[in-house]
Design an enzyme around this catalytic site. Structure first.
Site, PDB file in Angstrom:
ATOM      1  N   ASN A   1       0.627  -1.525   0.160  1.00 20.37           N
ATOM      2  CA  ASN A   1      -0.085   0.013  -0.347  1.00 20.37           C
ATOM      3  C   ASN A   1       1.131   0.747   0.107  1.00 20.37           C
ATOM      4  O   ASN A   1       1.557   1.241   0.445  1.00 20.37           O
ATOM      5  CB  ASN A   1      -0.573  -0.123   1.355  1.00 20.37           C
ATOM      6  CG  ASN A   1      -2.045  -1.219   1.437  1.00 20.37           C
ATOM      7  OD1 ASN A   1      -2.071  -1.640  -0.007  1.00 20.37           O
ATOM      8  ND2 ASN A   1      -1.605  -1.906   2.720  1.00 20.37           N
TER       9      ASN A   1
ATOM     10  N   ASP B   1       1.231   4.449   1.793  1.00 21.95           N
ATOM     11  CA  ASP B   1       0.804   5.541   3.212  1.00 21.95           C
ATOM     12  C   ASP B   1       0.191   7.336   2.553  1.00 21.95           C
ATOM     13  O   ASP B   1       1.112   7.865   2.178  1.00 21.95           O
ATOM     14  CB  ASP B   1       1.528   5.210   3.825  1.00 21.95           C
ATOM     15  CG  ASP B   1       1.375   3.908   4.601  1.00 21.95           C
ATOM     16  OD1 ASP B   1       0.841   2.853   4.271  1.00 21.95           O
ATOM     17  OD2 ASP B   1       2.299   3.743   5.235  1.00 21.95           O
TER      18      ASP B   1
ATOM     19  N   GLY C   1       1.866  -0.722   3.910  1.00 24.57           N
ATOM     20  CA  GLY C   1       1.317  -1.962   3.491  1.00 24.57           C
ATOM     21  C   GLY C   1       2.533  -3.096   4.630  1.00 24.57           C
ATOM     22  O   GLY C   1       3.758  -2.705   5.023  1.00 24.57           O
TER      23      GLY C   1
ATOM     24  N   SER D   1       5.117  -5.523   2.572  1.00 29.89           N
ATOM     25  CA  SER D   1       6.104  -4.412   2.749  1.00 29.89           C
ATOM     26  C   SER D   1       7.502  -4.257   3.296  1.00 29.89           C
ATOM     27  O   SER D   1       8.343  -4.230   3.568  1.00 29.89           O
ATOM     28  CB  SER D   1       5.537  -3.450   1.901  1.00 29.89           C
ATOM     29  OG  SER D   1       6.662  -3.171   0.960  1.00 29.89           O
TER      30      SER D   1
ATOM     31  N   ALA E   1       6.128  -1.776  26.826  1.00 26.72           N
ATOM     32  CA  ALA E   1       6.200  -2.606  27.277  1.00 26.72           C
ATOM     33  C   ALA E   1       6.934  -3.737  27.056  1.00 26.72           C
ATOM     34  O   ALA E   1       7.577  -5.263  27.818  1.00 26.72           O
ATOM     35  CB  ALA E   1       4.698  -3.177  28.446  1.00 26.72           C
TER      36      ALA E   1
ATOM     37  N   ASP F   1       6.231   8.717  15.437  1.00 27.65           N
ATOM     38  CA  ASP F   1       4.930   8.312  15.912  1.00 27.65           C
ATOM     39  C   ASP F   1       5.153   6.393  15.425  1.00 27.65           C
ATOM     40  O   ASP F   1       5.933   6.159  14.881  1.00 27.65           O
ATOM     41  CB  ASP F   1       4.408   7.875  13.789  1.00 27.65           C
ATOM     42  CG  ASP F   1       5.214   8.006  12.820  1.00 27.65           C
ATOM     43  OD1 ASP F   1       5.186   6.845  12.817  1.00 27.65           O
ATOM     44  OD2 ASP F   1       5.151   9.434  11.869  1.00 27.65           O
TER      45      ASP F   1
ATOM     46  N   ASP G   1       5.339  -4.044  12.094  1.00 29.78           N
ATOM     47  CA  ASP G   1       5.818  -4.607  10.976  1.00 29.78           C
ATOM     48  C   ASP G   1       7.249  -4.550  10.781  1.00 29.78           C
ATOM     49  O   ASP G   1       8.299  -6.230  10.855  1.00 29.78           O
ATOM     50  CB  ASP G   1       5.489  -3.288  10.100  1.00 29.78           C
ATOM     51  CG  ASP G   1       3.616  -3.374   9.585  1.00 29.78           C
ATOM     52  OD1 ASP G   1       3.433  -4.260  10.080  1.00 29.78           O
ATOM     53  OD2 ASP G   1       3.455  -2.892   8.829  1.00 29.78           O
TER      54      ASP G   1
ATOM     55  N   SER H   1      12.779   2.023  15.497  1.00 30.52           N
ATOM     56  CA  SER H   1      11.758   2.650  14.483  1.00 30.52           C
ATOM     57  C   SER H   1      10.917   3.812  14.685  1.00 30.52           C
ATOM     58  O   SER H   1      10.619   4.870  13.469  1.00 30.52           O
ATOM     59  CB  SER H   1      10.864   1.507  13.789  1.00 30.52           C
ATOM     60  OG  SER H   1       9.451   1.318  14.796  1.00 30.52           O
TER      61      SER H   1
END
Length: 325
Positions: A28, A30, A56, A59, A239, A263, A269, A299
């Protein structure tokens, strides 16, 4: 169009040799709007910023896995449009094999409309586009690649027909299967019994178990194990994560307190992809969990699903700051 990772040179194509990890992948693009809070029904909010970036779940996990050093191959279906070409450029830049990616003439690629809030949390609506047509035949065309791999990944963003086909091929050849049950929805009979490792978040864990309201994560995990899952690795956000396994082994990895959170898009993922890469390297599940947990923490320090996905070297640097148990 690819997004650079600080300190990381673009990857040379790795060719079509044996893949460590095969991802049955959704693709997808975003479409991200940053808003102060979730809009109420019928309400219009002014966004502070807008961005278009790769996404996605499949991906994303493949990119995270490749950055953790694995040779990754995709089985996917994309539209014959600019967004589809964006995916091919991304995967080429990450050294991911797209040999088994089907381009569907006259179809649009998938999109995900994402609202990101001031606290870094998000809401997402996905239109899968050409990815909704990924079929068992597409997977079977990649059967030799799957059979030669060490780990196969899938999520609920691809048709279950494709996942079942991939996991059956993997099981027949002793390849480990890793299932990310997101977004949470009802699963077909037999899928969980083909999953060696399942990686839900706490909400997905409770939804999958389909127990009475108020059930504990322990009870939910045991319910999944009773349906044939080999191991449940639940991600718990800040946690950390926790393991329940069919052999009775349990393990918990504490979370990381990051100095800043841009964010959380793509964190789950990243966890799945990094876990697959670690398992493909032969690491035991507890050690693989620790690596995946650290990668997911890194990330969230950058905006977008893939921008903050770390290299294996960066992940190991973070892990080295935590004393051994």
């Amino acid at each position: 169009m690819t997004q650079a990772v600080p300190g990381r040179a673009p990857q040379a194509p790795r060719g079509d040799g044996p893949a460590d990890v095969v991802c049955i992948a959704s693709w997808n693009v975003d479409l991200v709007s940053r808003v102060p809070r979730p809009p109420a029904r019928g309400e219009t909010l002014m966004a502070d910023a807008f961005d278009i970036s790769p996404g996605g779940k499949g991906s994303n996990a493949a990119v995270a896995c490749a950055r953790q050093g694995a040779h990754v191959a995709l089985v996917a279906r994309i539209g014959d449009d600019d967004f589809g070409r964006m995916g091919l450029a991304l995967w080429g830049g990450e050294g991911i094999s797209a040999r088994h990616v089907v381009t569907a003439p006259g179809e649009r690629s998938g999109v995900a409309q994402i609202f990101i809030y001031l606290d870094g949390d998000n809401s997402i609506a996905v239109a899968p586009g050409a990815g909704a047509g990924l079929a068992a035949a597409d997977v079977e065309a990649a059967s030799a690649t799957i059979a030669a791999a060490r780990v196969v990944i899938a999520s609920c963003e691809v048709p279950f027909e494709a996942t079942l086909a991939a996991f059956r091929i993997a099981r027949a050849h002793g390849v480990r299967t890793l299932f990310n049950p997101a977004p949470a929805r009802a699963l077909p009979a037999g899928l969980l019994a083909l999953a060696d490792v399942v990686t839900p978040n706490e909400t997905e864990l409770l939804a999958l178990a389909d127990l009475e309201d108020g059930a504990s994560p322990d009870a939910a995990a045991q319910a999944l194990l009773a349906r044939g899952v080999g191991a449940v690795v639940a991600t718990l956000g800040s946690a950390g994560c926790r393991l329940w396994s069919a052999d009775g082994a349990g393990h918990a990895v504490p979370g990381w307190r990051m100095a800043s959170v841009a964010d959380t898009v793509g964190a789950g993922d990243t966890f799945t992809g990094a876990l697959a890469a670690a398992l493909a390297r032969g690491e035991p599940l507890p050690a693989a969990m620790a690596c995946a947990n650290a990668a997911a923490a890194l990330s969230v320090t950058a905006h977008g699903a893939t921008t903050g996905m770390p290299t294996l070297a960066s992940t190991r640097t973070l892990l080295a700051t935590r004393p051994s148990a």
